[in-house]
Design a protein around this motif. Structure first.
Motif, PDB file in Angstrom:
ATOM      1  N   MET A  41       0.828  -1.110   0.133  1.00 28.97           N
ATOM      2  CA  MET A  41       0.029   0.136   0.069  1.00 28.97           C
ATOM      3  C   MET A  41       0.811   1.448   0.143  1.00 28.97           C
ATOM      4  O   MET A  41       1.900   1.341   0.523  1.00 28.97           O
ATOM      5  CB  MET A  41      -0.888  -0.054   1.276  1.00 28.97           C
ATOM      6  N   ASP A  44      -3.018   5.431  -1.100  1.00 28.44           N
ATOM      7  CA  ASP A  44      -4.245   4.900  -0.701  1.00 28.44           C
ATOM      8  C   ASP A  44      -4.857   5.495   0.685  1.00 28.44           C
ATOM      9  O   ASP A  44      -5.994   5.055   0.748  1.00 28.44           O
ATOM     10  CB  ASP A  44      -3.845   3.314  -0.599  1.00 28.44           C
ATOM     11  N   ARG A  71     -10.039   9.123   0.514  1.00 24.08           N
ATOM     12  CA  ARG A  71      -9.043   8.471   1.214  1.00 24.08           C
ATOM     13  C   ARG A  71      -9.080   8.441   2.513  1.00 24.08           C
ATOM     14  O   ARG A  71      -9.477   9.605   3.135  1.00 24.08           O
ATOM     15  CB  ARG A  71      -7.420   9.277   0.744  1.00 24.08           C
ATOM     16  N   SER A 105      -8.235   1.312   4.825  1.00 23.30           N
ATOM     17  CA  SER A 105      -7.729   1.001   3.572  1.00 23.30           C
ATOM     18  C   SER A 105      -8.238  -0.278   2.867  1.00 23.30           C
ATOM     19  O   SER A 105      -8.862  -0.486   1.817  1.00 23.30           O
ATOM     20  CB  SER A 105      -6.341   1.489   3.233  1.00 23.30           C
ATOM     21  N   HIS A 146     -11.587  -1.790  -0.273  1.00 22.00           N
ATOM     22  CA  HIS A 146     -10.912  -2.613  -1.332  1.00 22.00           C
ATOM     23  C   HIS A 146     -11.676  -3.976  -1.253  1.00 22.00           C
ATOM     24  O   HIS A 146     -11.938  -4.547  -0.435  1.00 22.00           O
ATOM     25  CB  HIS A 146      -9.696  -2.778  -1.485  1.00 22.00           C
TER      26      HIS A 146
END
Length: 150
Positions: free
Chosen positions: A1, A93, A116, A146, A150
């Protein structure tokens, strides 16, 4: 990341130590530190990451890559001045903010625009900023936030 570490270009030793610790933790956990490439929080975070064997990217406001602090592995010259703040945030990220003034506040705004997650250590109280008390808490937060996106 990739994690954008943002904050004051001139900071006291306490803020610098927090930024070094954030950088060190990010480096130890194999994350790339993205920053504005100059002094203060940026240099301290890069120093910490460098000491842990991590990778650092500096997105500079100037047109000369040689302006980067000594701990930047990859310097990106932009010639954009503060307008490069959008690029610093866009290339991470997640974001960790340490201290900071008006430039940091603009980056926090871009973090909202680019959706973010942001951990804040002694920085602005802005929408979307998760206030944390330690560098470890900051890194844990951005990793968790994060990965949930995803």
């Amino acid at each position: 990341m990739r994690v954008s570490v943002i904050g004051g270009g001139t900071v006291d030793e306490a803020a610098a130590e927090q930024a070094r610790a954030v950088g060190r933790l990010l480096g130890e956990r194999d994350h790339v530190v993205v920053c504005g490439g100059l002094g203060g929080v940026m240099a301290a975070a890069c120093e910490g990451a460098h000491a842990a064997g991590g990778e650092t990217v500096g997105i500079l406001p100037t047109a000369d890559r040689r302006d980067a602090n000594e701990y930047v592995d990859t310097a990106i010259a932009t010639g954009l001045g503060h307008a490069r703040n959008a690029l610093v945030v866009m290339n991470g990220d997640a974001v960790v903010a340490v201290d900071g003034g008006a430039g940091t506040l603009s980056e926090l705004g871009f973090a909202g625009v680019f959706d973010r997650p942001v951990a804040g250590l002694g920085t602005h109280d802005a929408p979307g900023v998760e206030a944390v008390d330690s560098p470890a808490e900051a890194v844990d937060y951005v990793e968790s936030a994060s990965s949930s996106q995803h």
